[in-house]
Design a protein around this motif. Structure first.
Motif, PDB file in Angstrom:
ATOM      1  N   PHE A 256       0.945  -1.203   0.085  1.00  0.00           N
ATOM      2  CA  PHE A 256      -0.003   0.059   0.113  1.00  0.00           C
ATOM      3  C   PHE A 256       0.826   1.346   0.090  1.00  0.00           C
ATOM      4  CE2 PHE A 256      -4.318  -1.347   1.011  1.00  0.00           C
ATOM      5  CZ  PHE A 256      -4.047  -2.720   1.045  1.00  0.00           C
TER       6      PHE A 256
ATOM      7  N   ARG B 119      -4.250   6.003   2.598  1.00  0.00           N
ATOM      8  CA  ARG B 119      -3.520   4.860   2.383  1.00  0.00           C
ATOM      9  C   ARG B 119      -4.267   4.056   1.372  1.00  0.00           C
ATOM     10  NH1 ARG B 119      -0.616   1.482   7.010  1.00  0.00           N
ATOM     11  NH2 ARG B 119      -0.377   3.794   7.671  1.00  0.00           N
TER      12      ARG B 119
ATOM     13  N   ARG C  36      -7.637  -2.184   2.894  1.00  0.00           N
ATOM     14  CA  ARG C  36      -6.674  -2.075   4.093  1.00  0.00           C
ATOM     15  C   ARG C  36      -7.119  -2.730   5.376  1.00  0.00           C
ATOM     16  NH1 ARG C  36      -5.284   3.819   6.768  1.00  0.00           N
ATOM     17  NH2 ARG C  36      -4.056   2.813   8.609  1.00  0.00           N
TER      18      ARG C  36
END
Length: 123
Positions: free
Chosen positions: A36, A44, A107
């Motif tokens: 990432f 992110r 994420r």
């Protein structure tokens, strides 16, 4: 637990290349290791991921054709080869591990995170 150590960041001119490394240690797992990135003031975002057992890869559209993710299971290391770098690639790059069998691009789908390595691309 899985510990991840990201390295390889630095300063590079636009059009140049860098290779990031993510070394894993701790428990054995057969899921995914992904990258990432987070630019200043931005969320992110997912870059790429690879399944450790099969080598199957998945990329964000904005890096297709420029970045390549690969793994060396003997070294427990995943690499991100970044070519044709642009100023907008400037960010802190994080590697992360998922123990799931499903392809993780969010994420929240990753279980373990490394500390990040800074990539700065000068124009």
């Amino acid at each position: 637990h899985v510990q991840l150590q990201a390295s390889g960041g630095g300063l590079v001119q636009a059009g140049g290349s860098l290779r990031l490394s993510c070394a894993a240690s701790g428990r054995t797992f057969s899921g995914y290791v992904g990258w990432f990135r987070q630019a200043p003031g931005k969320e992110r975002e997912f870059v790429a991921t690879i399944r450790r057992s099969t080598g199957i890869t998945y990329y964000a559209d904005f890096v297709k054709g420029r970045f390549t993710i690969s793994r060396d299971n003997a070294k427990n290391t995943v690499y991100l080869q970044m070519n044709s770098l642009k100023s907008e690639d400037t960010a802190v790059y994080y590697c992360a591990a998922s123990i799931s069998d499903a392809t993780p691009i969010l994420r929240g789908e990753y279980d373990y995170w490394g500390q990040g390595t800074m990539v700065t691309v000068s124009s």
